[in-house]
Design a protein around this motif. Sequence first.
Motif, mmCIF file in Angstrom:
data_model
loop_
_atom_site.group_PDB
_atom_site.id
_atom_site.type_symbol
_atom_site.label_atom_id
_atom_site.label_comp_id
_atom_site.label_asym_id
_atom_site.label_seq_id
_atom_site.Cartn_x
_atom_site.Cartn_y
_atom_site.Cartn_z
ATOM 1 N N TRP A 48 -44.462 43.970 -55.113
ATOM 2 C CA TRP A 48 -44.039 43.711 -56.469
ATOM 3 C C TRP A 48 -44.175 42.358 -56.821
ATOM 4 C CZ3 TRP A 48 -42.232 45.189 -61.000
ATOM 5 C CH2 TRP A 48 -41.510 44.160 -61.708
ATOM 6 N N ARG A 49 -44.157 41.588 -55.932
ATOM 7 C CA ARG A 49 -44.106 39.948 -56.503
ATOM 8 C C ARG A 49 -45.745 39.533 -56.718
ATOM 9 N NH1 ARG A 49 -39.746 36.566 -55.059
ATOM 10 N NH2 ARG A 49 -41.015 34.779 -54.995
ATOM 11 N N GLU A 50 -46.557 40.291 -56.091
ATOM 12 C CA GLU A 50 -47.745 40.017 -56.389
ATOM 13 C C GLU A 50 -48.520 41.008 -57.504
ATOM 14 O OE1 GLU A 50 -49.929 41.003 -52.806
ATOM 15 O OE2 GLU A 50 -48.898 39.364 -51.681
ATOM 16 N N GLY A 51 -47.543 41.885 -58.208
ATOM 17 C CA GLY A 51 -48.240 42.841 -59.051
ATOM 18 C C GLY A 51 -48.745 43.899 -58.666
ATOM 19 N N ASP A 52 -48.902 44.181 -57.221
ATOM 20 C CA ASP A 52 -49.904 45.374 -56.612
ATOM 21 C C ASP A 52 -48.958 46.490 -56.641
ATOM 22 O OD1 ASP A 52 -51.545 46.790 -55.269
ATOM 23 O OD2 ASP A 52 -51.129 45.692 -53.487
ATOM 24 N N ILE A 53 -48.942 47.303 -57.783
ATOM 25 C CA ILE A 53 -48.026 48.487 -57.897
ATOM 26 C C ILE A 53 -48.553 49.779 -58.613
ATOM 27 C CG2 ILE A 53 -45.799 47.043 -57.846
ATOM 28 C CD1 ILE A 53 -46.180 47.222 -61.119
ATOM 29 N N SER A 54 -48.109 50.702 -58.403
ATOM 30 C CA SER A 54 -48.430 52.006 -59.105
ATOM 31 C C SER A 54 -47.183 52.697 -59.092
ATOM 32 C CB SER A 54 -49.608 52.714 -58.315
ATOM 33 O OG SER A 54 -49.085 53.520 -57.136
ATOM 34 N N THR A 55 -47.423 54.013 -59.793
ATOM 35 C CA THR A 55 -46.240 54.716 -59.756
ATOM 36 C C THR A 55 -46.005 55.268 -58.613
ATOM 37 O OG1 THR A 55 -47.508 56.667 -60.471
ATOM 38 C CG2 THR A 55 -46.631 55.657 -62.217
ATOM 39 N N LYS A 56 -46.625 55.374 -57.563
ATOM 40 C CA LYS A 56 -46.439 55.808 -56.092
ATOM 41 C C LYS A 56 -45.710 54.830 -55.267
ATOM 42 C CE LYS A 56 -49.727 58.235 -54.367
ATOM 43 N NZ LYS A 56 -51.063 58.437 -53.758
ATOM 44 N N PHE A 57 -45.526 53.646 -55.806
ATOM 45 C CA PHE A 57 -44.816 52.456 -55.062
ATOM 46 C C PHE A 57 -43.726 52.756 -54.220
ATOM 47 C CE2 PHE A 57 -42.052 49.015 -54.341
ATOM 48 C CZ PHE A 57 -42.916 47.958 -54.076
ATOM 49 N N ILE A 58 -42.668 53.231 -54.726
ATOM 50 C CA ILE A 58 -41.328 53.664 -54.142
ATOM 51 C C ILE A 58 -41.680 54.505 -53.056
ATOM 52 C CG2 ILE A 58 -39.175 54.626 -54.226
ATOM 53 C CD1 ILE A 58 -38.900 53.301 -56.945
ATOM 54 N N ALA A 59 -42.318 55.662 -53.376
ATOM 55 C CA ALA A 59 -42.924 56.759 -52.307
ATOM 56 C C ALA A 59 -43.493 56.055 -51.183
ATOM 57 C CB ALA A 59 -43.595 57.878 -52.973
ATOM 58 N N GLU A 60 -44.579 55.382 -51.455
ATOM 59 C CA GLU A 60 -45.549 54.778 -50.398
ATOM 60 C C GLU A 60 -44.662 53.575 -49.680
ATOM 61 O OE1 GLU A 60 -49.579 54.822 -52.678
ATOM 62 O OE2 GLU A 60 -48.562 53.090 -52.729
ATOM 63 N N GLU A 61 -43.723 52.734 -50.044
ATOM 64 C CA GLU A 61 -42.967 51.839 -49.349
ATOM 65 C C GLU A 61 -41.752 52.214 -48.834
ATOM 66 O OE1 GLU A 61 -44.303 48.733 -48.978
ATOM 67 O OE2 GLU A 61 -46.084 49.394 -49.792
ATOM 68 N N TYR A 62 -41.080 53.131 -49.450
ATOM 69 C CA TYR A 62 -40.050 53.895 -49.103
ATOM 70 C C TYR A 62 -40.054 55.481 -48.560
ATOM 71 C CZ TYR A 62 -38.461 49.480 -50.534
ATOM 72 O OH TYR A 62 -38.299 47.999 -50.791
ATOM 73 N N PRO A 63 -40.850 55.903 -47.767
ATOM 74 C CA PRO A 63 -41.080 57.214 -47.628
ATOM 75 C C PRO A 63 -39.801 58.043 -47.112
ATOM 76 C CG PRO A 63 -42.439 56.093 -45.872
ATOM 77 C CD PRO A 63 -41.736 55.025 -46.848
#
Length: 673
Positions: free
Chosen positions: A436-451
Amino acid sequence: MFSKILIANRGEIACRIMRTAKRLGIKTVAVYSDADRDAVHVDMADEAVNVGPAAAADSYLVIDKIIAAAKETGAEAIHPGYGFLSENPAFAKALQKEKITFIGPNPHAIEAMGDKIESKKLAAEAGVNTVPGYMGVIEDAKEAIKIADDIGYPVMIKASAGGGGKGMRIAYSSEEVEEGFNASKSEAKSSFGDDRVFIEKFVEEPRHIEIQVLGDKHGNVIHLVERECSIQRRNQKVLEEAPSPFLDEKTREAMGKQSIELAKAVDYDSAGTVEFIVDKDKNFYFLEMNTRLQVEHPVTELITGIDLVEQMFKVADGEKLEIKQKDVKINGSAIEARVYAEDPSRNFLPSTGRLVRYRPPETGEENGVTVRIDTGVEEGGEISIYYDPMIAKLVTHAPTRIEAVEAMGRALDAFAIDGFRHNIPFLAALMRHPRWREGDISTKFIAEEYPEGFEAPLPEGETRDVLISVAAAIDHLSNARRRNITQQMLGEPVTFAEERVVELGGASERVSVTPGSEDSDESLVIAFTGEGKGRKIELNSNWWFGDPVWQGTIDGKPVAVQVRAILNGHALTYEGVEVSARVYTAREAELMALMPIKEPPDTSKMLLCPMPGMVVSLAVEEGQTVAAGETLCVVEAMKMENVLKAERDATVSKILAEPGDSLNVDAVIMEFE
């Protein structure tokens, strides 16, 4: 300009609209349901009218009641906010008939853009990039599967009249299309009274970026650059920011130009938003146009300095836009966090209850950093099952994105809410997440980081040191307070040299507390004498018992830690970490190590309701054998249907709930053998 307006909404958006109206000298009228009789927006308005029972379908959504309230109070215009009647063309037409000004776009634009199928056709005709898909009405699941097979997986199933993530499913196979199609139709019917759905290609690694547009009744349209809304869960936005850290000026200009062309194609004459999906190569595709004010509009206001609500008033009153495209500048970076009554540890399921404590951080501008809160609640109020579970929108603005992120982290740490579960720890943890801090995000961010869902991180490194130090400082103050209350050893200073054992979430650290460098009781030094021997931390704070947030400096850095008293200690929350802290003398620590640990009750043979909600349907009977992954029942909460499935093979021994039952969290729905 209008002399009196009615706000056909509730909560934070009603309060937000009233703030601008009051600044402009416009009197305001609130409407409220029985459940909102004591709501903040009711107290804030100059007048208020009751429009019926708690359920929105019987109050806020009844057009005749809203119009009657406007006539009764002499309101010349109505602002619909967002949700409810904001994108209902029948409402806008009814107001035209009654010669009441609708503070929003013309009915034609609402109709054209409100239907997601028709809007995509119009967008294509206007030269706007669109996602491949089937825009016709789909009759049944069999046809849906055939269409999805032709498009290619994954696909997105969406309600034609939808919004807010309702009636939306992603399918990666024909089996998921069948299940998702039926669920989407059911949710769409429940939420919008329209069960039509369509299917389009789902763009993988997508970013959700939208363009704010503003038009008047004289053919002028401008865009106010973009907002990035890619951090989502269940297709519901969680964090928004402006500008996007991903777009370059060329892509921004192209997206803005297409948004203006689409707005002009439907004679758009208010504030609105054109939403796009953007892939990793900056190819962008039209999703939909929201013909209303967006939840996330504050970030646009902070980077442009333009009050969107004020502009909506002026345009509705027939004024020409005074702002030209060349006048729109990007100033710094702004971030919005949606504070929800939901439990991140239970896959973000809604939570309800009374706001036992509500202490937001300080707002305003200081040293180039702005903190803003849009809310419609107050301490003692209730988060109801009838409406959206949003508590507040916390917004920060700073010269750079990372400064805005840091400001948001500090503000979240200082935001104390108690009475039910909420997502502040999750939001605070996001502010420290590297991607998040780097701006490396997508709409799948939460699903990928918190499966597996969100679990509060363990206290480590500097965060752990801060929590240990605050716990030790609180214990030191507690010792001083007890001496004064009991008058034992009155006048004698609290002993500093004695070592303490700080137990933090199951781990422990030995420390000692000594006076700080400043000649003040507010300055303390925490010296680590156990595994961390040699480290020293200096704290300065005027915190005292009863304050829900410990605020001060640690080694000169501003720090806020949430504090809640528990048995023999305090629950501390900082940077998304939630731990129980207890401080003992060396002897007390030895004795505590001998105490038995109480085991939690065994609920492995029960299906518990994961959130407050209503049982929609049961898919099994008593005595039936079920396999892992098989649907057991459907529970509706906040107009979202949640399918509860078996975690393992089992036999249903007893069913304790029926369709239509309203259940509390952890209520037993059924038991298994």
